[in-house]
Scaffold this motif. Structure first.
Motif, PDB file in Angstrom:
ATOM      1  N   ARG A   8       0.651  -1.308  -0.282  1.00 28.07           N
ATOM      2  CA  ARG A   8       0.249   0.655   0.539  1.00 28.07           C
ATOM      3  C   ARG A   8       0.673   1.862   0.031  1.00 28.07           C
ATOM      4  O   ARG A   8       0.452   1.732  -0.327  1.00 28.07           O
ATOM      5  N   LEU A  11       3.240   1.521  -3.679  1.00 30.52           N
ATOM      6  CA  LEU A  11       1.909   1.615  -4.831  1.00 30.52           C
ATOM      7  C   LEU A  11       1.203   2.890  -4.405  1.00 30.52           C
ATOM      8  O   LEU A  11       0.880   4.183  -5.803  1.00 30.52           O
ATOM      9  N   ASP A  12       0.906   3.267  -3.477  1.00 27.63           N
ATOM     10  CA  ASP A  12       0.024   4.291  -2.924  1.00 27.63           C
ATOM     11  C   ASP A  12      -1.208   4.092  -3.566  1.00 27.63           C
ATOM     12  O   ASP A  12      -1.890   4.418  -3.867  1.00 27.63           O
ATOM     13  N   THR A  13      -1.941   2.596  -2.929  1.00 31.62           N
ATOM     14  CA  THR A  13      -3.016   2.480  -3.354  1.00 31.62           C
ATOM     15  C   THR A  13      -3.594   1.704  -2.389  1.00 31.62           C
ATOM     16  O   THR A  13      -2.824   0.832  -1.539  1.00 31.62           O
ATOM     17  N   PRO A  14      -5.090   1.514  -2.540  1.00 32.82           N
ATOM     18  CA  PRO A  14      -5.239   0.565  -1.276  1.00 32.82           C
ATOM     19  C   PRO A  14      -5.387  -1.263  -2.079  1.00 32.82           C
ATOM     20  O   PRO A  14      -5.400  -0.852  -3.180  1.00 32.82           O
ATOM     21  N   LEU A  34      -5.646  -4.697  -6.069  1.00 35.44           N
ATOM     22  CA  LEU A  34      -6.046  -3.501  -5.826  1.00 35.44           C
ATOM     23  C   LEU A  34      -6.933  -3.127  -6.674  1.00 35.44           C
ATOM     24  O   LEU A  34      -6.621  -2.674  -8.226  1.00 35.44           O
ATOM     25  N   GLY A  35      -7.646  -3.081  -5.708  1.00 37.26           N
ATOM     26  CA  GLY A  35      -9.304  -2.785  -6.996  1.00 37.26           C
ATOM     27  C   GLY A  35      -9.396  -3.598  -8.733  1.00 37.26           C
ATOM     28  O   GLY A  35      -9.639  -5.119  -8.464  1.00 37.26           O
TER      29      GLY A  35
END
Length: 283
Positions: A8, A11-14, A34-35
């Motif tokens: 997280r 990659l700065d992502t949920p 990731l999404g």
């Protein structure tokens, strides 16, 4: 920090979910959602330069004119504890995909980096690779950077007679190496397990990339077998013909990965290594 937290942050992502896929050598493997996308994650519990070498190698292999863009996966992120790549859905190898791999591997090799070695510390599994840059000849570079460094670690399993046999190969390397070839961008660890067959093509992963001899990649494909190997070779040879006598040099090029296997896994690879050395000397 958990794998999910690290991913997280990197990659700065949920991160929706992570599935553990087991281990390979000293790293753990994961599938993460990731999404709307899925990624492959390889991690280490301790800081390492292995992932930097892998990322450098993938980017360097792709960094050439007229490259086939899908042959190598994009590096999404990497640091000293993790590397993240796109998730690739595997299917069985087909003759058409094998022929495409042969053509694209030939195109990859046709792009010379101008030197042997690479401008980063290399790794093969958990063993270091000396990538010291050299203008050649390849024979000396191979002997000094790919054969001699692994003899001390393999000596216990090879025995004194086995070590002397490998030393004979090193002593005669200039004669055994065949006609001069310009440095090629090679994968460096191209066994069948480092080829992922997707719906219409092959993808190359886990490189030990460097400027080397193009016959090395082809010899590695033959070492443990690859699907439709004859088709790969034929398509390669039509695109970028190999030098006369290339088949007789296969055992010479296989000596490095075999020594690595002896160093990592012990005496079970002794007989195969000594057979390759004997065959190389006889050629």
């Amino acid at each position: 920090m958990t794998v999910a937290d690290h991913l997280r942050t990197l990659l700065d992502t949920p991160v929706d979910s992570i599935t553990d896929l087991g281990a390979s050598h000293e790293w753990t493997l994961h599938r993460a959602i990731l999404g709307d996308r899925t990624v492959f994650v390889k991690t280490s519990t301790a800081p390492t330069t292995v992932f930097a070498a892998e990322a450098n190698g993938l980017r360097w292999l792709a960094d050439r004119a007229n490259r086939p863009p899908e042959l190598l996966p994009e590096v999404l992120a990497a640091d000293d504890r993790m590397i993240v790549l796109p998730w690739l859905d595997e299917v069985g190898a087909t003759p058409a995909a094998a022929e495409r791999l042969g053509r694209e591997l030939a195109a990859l090799h046709a792009s010379s980096p101008g030197h042997y070695g690479a401008p980063w510390q290399g790794w093969i599994a958990e063993l270091p690779l000396d990538n010291t840059l050299s203008d050649g000849p390849w024979s000396r570079w191979y002997a000094e950077r790919r054969l001699a460094p692994y003899l001390p670690r393999a000596a216990t399993h090879l025995g004194p007679d086995g070590v002397r046999l490998l030393e004979q190969v090193i002593d005669r390397i200039d004669v055994l190496a065949g006609p001069p070839e310009p440095p090629a961008r090679i994968h460096g660890d191209l066994w069948s397990g480092n080829i992922l067959w997707t719906a219409d093509r092959a993808m190359l992963i886990d490189p030990a990339a460097h400027g080397g001899h193009r016959e090395t990649d082809l010899a590695m494909l033959a070492l443990f077998g690859a699907p439709h190997l004859d088709r790969i070779r034929a398509a390669y040879n039509e695109t970028h013909p190999l030098a006369e006598g290339w088949r007789t040099r296969i055992p010479l090029h296989q000596l490095h990965p075999l020594l690595v296997h002896v160093a990592l896994f012990g005496a079970s690879y002794r007989a195969q290594t000594l057979t390759a050395a004997t065959t190389a000397l006889a050629a």
